[in-house]
Design a protein around this motif. Structure first.
Motif, PDB file in Angstrom:
ATOM      1  N   GLY A 143     -81.758  23.860  53.367  1.00 26.24           N
ATOM      2  CA  GLY A 143     -81.134  24.818  52.991  1.00 26.24           C
ATOM      3  C   GLY A 143     -79.836  24.948  54.065  1.00 26.24           C
ATOM      4  O   GLY A 143     -78.710  25.366  53.580  1.00 26.24           O
ATOM      5  N   ALA A 144     -80.180  24.604  55.155  1.00 23.86           N
ATOM      6  CA  ALA A 144     -79.225  24.810  56.303  1.00 23.86           C
ATOM      7  C   ALA A 144     -78.374  23.869  56.049  1.00 23.86           C
ATOM      8  O   ALA A 144     -76.858  23.903  56.424  1.00 23.86           O
ATOM      9  N   GLN A 145     -78.375  22.705  55.323  1.00 23.32           N
ATOM     10  CA  GLN A 145     -77.297  21.581  55.318  1.00 23.32           C
ATOM     11  C   GLN A 145     -76.603  22.023  54.001  1.00 23.32           C
ATOM     12  O   GLN A 145     -75.554  21.358  53.818  1.00 23.32           O
ATOM     13  N   ARG A 146     -76.977  22.905  53.140  1.00 23.82           N
ATOM     14  CA  ARG A 146     -76.507  22.927  51.510  1.00 23.82           C
ATOM     15  C   ARG A 146     -74.973  23.553  51.904  1.00 23.82           C
ATOM     16  O   ARG A 146     -74.060  23.043  51.174  1.00 23.82           O
ATOM     17  N   ALA A 147     -74.648  24.337  52.605  1.00 23.69           N
ATOM     18  CA  ALA A 147     -73.328  24.656  52.981  1.00 23.69           C
ATOM     19  C   ALA A 147     -72.376  23.817  53.343  1.00 23.69           C
ATOM     20  O   ALA A 147     -70.944  24.190  53.303  1.00 23.69           O
ATOM     21  N   THR A 148     -72.745  22.767  53.910  1.00 23.00           N
ATOM     22  CA  THR A 148     -71.713  21.731  54.299  1.00 23.00           C
ATOM     23  C   THR A 148     -71.358  20.914  53.312  1.00 23.00           C
ATOM     24  O   THR A 148     -70.544  19.877  53.643  1.00 23.00           O
ATOM     25  N   ARG A 149     -71.963  20.852  52.010  1.00 18.87           N
ATOM     26  CA  ARG A 149     -71.426  20.065  50.970  1.00 18.87           C
ATOM     27  C   ARG A 149     -70.280  20.174  50.629  1.00 18.87           C
ATOM     28  O   ARG A 149     -69.741  21.391  50.136  1.00 18.87           O
ATOM     29  N   ARG A 150     -69.600  19.159  50.269  1.00 19.63           N
ATOM     30  CA  ARG A 150     -68.283  19.105  49.530  1.00 19.63           C
ATOM     31  C   ARG A 150     -68.481  19.380  47.835  1.00 19.63           C
ATOM     32  O   ARG A 150     -69.421  18.911  47.432  1.00 19.63           O
ATOM     33  N   LEU A 151     -67.547  20.023  47.251  1.00 16.06           N
ATOM     34  CA  LEU A 151     -67.751  20.424  45.479  1.00 16.06           C
ATOM     35  C   LEU A 151     -67.719  19.161  44.922  1.00 16.06           C
ATOM     36  O   LEU A 151     -68.535  18.843  44.046  1.00 16.06           O
ATOM     37  N   ALA A 152     -66.997  18.081  45.370  1.00 14.29           N
ATOM     38  CA  ALA A 152     -67.124  16.812  44.478  1.00 14.29           C
ATOM     39  C   ALA A 152     -68.347  16.045  44.742  1.00 14.29           C
ATOM     40  O   ALA A 152     -68.790  15.688  43.673  1.00 14.29           O
ATOM     41  N   GLU A 153     -69.260  16.171  45.893  1.00 14.64           N
ATOM     42  CA  GLU A 153     -70.426  15.702  45.933  1.00 14.64           C
ATOM     43  C   GLU A 153     -71.460  16.325  44.877  1.00 14.64           C
ATOM     44  O   GLU A 153     -72.368  15.612  44.429  1.00 14.64           O
ATOM     45  N   ARG A 154     -71.163  17.617  44.514  1.00 11.72           N
ATOM     46  CA  ARG A 154     -72.176  18.294  43.494  1.00 11.72           C
ATOM     47  C   ARG A 154     -72.243  17.455  42.145  1.00 11.72           C
ATOM     48  O   ARG A 154     -72.956  17.798  41.310  1.00 11.72           O
ATOM     49  N   GLU A 155     -70.917  16.959  41.925  1.00 13.02           N
ATOM     50  CA  GLU A 155     -70.761  16.405  40.441  1.00 13.02           C
ATOM     51  C   GLU A 155     -71.771  15.323  40.362  1.00 13.02           C
ATOM     52  O   GLU A 155     -72.134  14.949  39.003  1.00 13.02           O
ATOM     53  N   SER A 156     -72.502  14.700  41.241  1.00  9.25           N
ATOM     54  CA  SER A 156     -73.465  13.409  41.074  1.00  9.25           C
ATOM     55  C   SER A 156     -74.824  13.980  41.201  1.00  9.25           C
ATOM     56  O   SER A 156     -75.735  13.016  41.304  1.00  9.25           O
ATOM     57  N   ASP A 157     -75.120  15.179  41.137  1.00 14.82           N
ATOM     58  CA  ASP A 157     -76.566  15.914  41.234  1.00 14.82           C
ATOM     59  C   ASP A 157     -77.486  15.479  40.198  1.00 14.82           C
ATOM     60  O   ASP A 157     -78.654  15.726  40.366  1.00 14.82           O
ATOM     61  N   ASP A 158     -76.924  15.545  39.012  1.00 19.59           N
ATOM     62  CA  ASP A 158     -77.864  15.178  37.909  1.00 19.59           C
ATOM     63  C   ASP A 158     -78.399  13.821  37.668  1.00 19.59           C
ATOM     64  O   ASP A 158     -77.910  12.887  37.740  1.00 19.59           O
ATOM     65  N   VAL A 159     -79.777  13.857  37.262  1.00 20.49           N
ATOM     66  CA  VAL A 159     -80.510  12.709  36.730  1.00 20.49           C
ATOM     67  C   VAL A 159     -80.455  12.785  35.353  1.00 20.49           C
ATOM     68  O   VAL A 159     -81.012  13.788  34.585  1.00 20.49           O
ATOM     69  N   VAL A 160     -79.900  11.837  34.604  1.00 18.98           N
ATOM     70  CA  VAL A 160     -79.837  12.007  33.144  1.00 18.98           C
ATOM     71  C   VAL A 160     -80.995  11.950  32.423  1.00 18.98           C
ATOM     72  O   VAL A 160     -81.971  11.498  32.704  1.00 18.98           O
ATOM     73  N   ASP A 161     -80.865  12.466  31.213  1.00 17.92           N
ATOM     74  CA  ASP A 161     -82.315  12.438  30.292  1.00 17.92           C
ATOM     75  C   ASP A 161     -82.033  11.143  29.417  1.00 17.92           C
ATOM     76  O   ASP A 161     -81.317  10.727  28.831  1.00 17.92           O
ATOM     77  N   PRO A 162     -83.301  10.478  29.637  1.00 16.31           N
ATOM     78  CA  PRO A 162     -83.525   9.117  28.761  1.00 16.31           C
ATOM     79  C   PRO A 162     -84.060   9.435  27.523  1.00 16.31           C
ATOM     80  O   PRO A 162     -84.144   8.314  26.576  1.00 16.31           O
ATOM     81  N   MET A 163     -84.338  10.450  27.019  1.00 23.00           N
ATOM     82  CA  MET A 163     -85.300  10.787  25.886  1.00 23.00           C
ATOM     83  C   MET A 163     -84.269  10.239  24.670  1.00 23.00           C
ATOM     84  O   MET A 163     -83.045  10.558  24.409  1.00 23.00           O
ATOM     85  N   GLY A 164     -84.872   9.307  23.862  1.00 18.62           N
ATOM     86  CA  GLY A 164     -84.188   8.914  22.689  1.00 18.62           C
ATOM     87  C   GLY A 164     -83.391   7.644  22.804  1.00 18.62           C
ATOM     88  O   GLY A 164     -82.786   7.302  22.056  1.00 18.62           O
ATOM     89  N   HIS A 165     -83.534   7.308  24.251  1.00 18.21           N
ATOM     90  CA  HIS A 165     -82.604   6.000  24.385  1.00 18.21           C
ATOM     91  C   HIS A 165     -83.721   4.670  24.675  1.00 18.21           C
ATOM     92  O   HIS A 165     -84.772   4.754  24.818  1.00 18.21           O
ATOM     93  N   ALA A 166     -83.008   3.685  24.902  1.00 19.09           N
ATOM     94  CA  ALA A 166     -83.684   2.425  25.208  1.00 19.09           C
ATOM     95  C   ALA A 166     -84.740   2.518  26.289  1.00 19.09           C
ATOM     96  O   ALA A 166     -84.537   3.303  27.266  1.00 19.09           O
ATOM     97  N   ALA A 167     -85.553   1.553  26.149  1.00 20.31           N
ATOM     98  CA  ALA A 167     -86.492   1.375  27.496  1.00 20.31           C
ATOM     99  C   ALA A 167     -85.743   1.214  28.557  1.00 20.31           C
ATOM    100  O   ALA A 167     -86.228   1.559  29.925  1.00 20.31           O
TER     101      ALA A 167
END
Length: 229
Positions: A143-167
């Motif tokens: 939590g203490a580190q969260r305020a130091t992050r740049r906005l651009a870094e937050r765009e890569s925070d997601d893990v995509v949904d594999p549901m319905g896609h190939a193995a």
């Protein structure tokens, strides 16, 4: 200490996180791992379902056990009870915080937490012998580190949904979850940075003979679908 993982259906991504965490802690800490509870839930869960078969195979290949898993719906009580909630996307994080606003400083996306960890001085944490205290101190340090992050870094925070896609997509997502999660668990168990845990000595990662991994390994974006928002 309770760790909660959140995704959409609770049949692919969050069960991987939950069961990999359980396997790693049990292998690394033995009986002491019992002080850490693990669970997962979905914002639109396929309630009562087992894991999606492709994700279950990926989990098994990474050393986790999909047996007996049952999906459940995310609730405010689950978020409130968790000492750390790790979501798979920013939208999942917003959904969790809508249910439990006071959990803000205990709720992160998995990849956000992995990156925040890079700025944490692990030497300042309580010893592993006081595991519950160490875990809560680690969450506070994130939590203490969260305020130091740049906005651009937050765009890569997601893990995509594999549901319905190939193995192959399920495999890439599993590798992405593994790569972000293991450094966090190593930090919790006191086996990171200065003395990385040898995954060859545990069940986690052995099925594919995986070495210790960095917090955010590259995953080919072209092979992955858009993240579930």
């Amino acid at each position: 200490m309770r760790i909660l993982f959140v995704c959409t259906g609770n049949i692919c991504r969050s069960p991987m996180g939950e069961r990999l965490t359980r396997a790693f802690l049990d292998d690394t800490l033995g009986a002491s791992a019992a002080v850490v509870g693990t669970s997962s839930a979905g914002t639109h869960a396929v309630v009562g379902s087992g894991m999606e078969p492709s994700s279950a195979r990926v989990l098994a290949g990474l050393g986790g056990d999909p047996a007996g898993f049952t999906a459940q719906q995310l609730t405010g009580d689950l978020v409130d009870a968790a000492d750390l909630t790790l979501t798979m996307t920013r939208r999942h994080r917003r959904s969790a915080l809508k249910l439990a606003p006071r959990a803000m400083f205990r709720t992160y996306t998995l990849r956000e937490a992995a990156e925040l960890l890079e700025g944490v001085d692990l030497r300042a944490l309580p010893p592993v012998g006081a595991l519950d205290e160490r875990a809560k101190a680690l969450v506070a340090a994130l939590g203490a580190q969260r305020a130091t992050r740049r906005l651009a870094e937050r765009e890569s925070d997601d893990v995509v949904d594999p549901m319905g896609h190939a193995a192959t997509v399920h495999q890439e997502v599993g590798d992405q979850i593994f790569g972000a999660l293991i450094p966090l668990l190593q930090a919790l168990c006191g086996t990171s940075a200065e003395a990385p845990v040898d995954l060859a000595d545990t069940q986690v990662g052995t099925a594919r003979n995986l070495p210790p991994v960095p917090a955010r390994p590259p995953v080919p974006a072209r092979a992955l679908p858009a993240a579930s928002r």
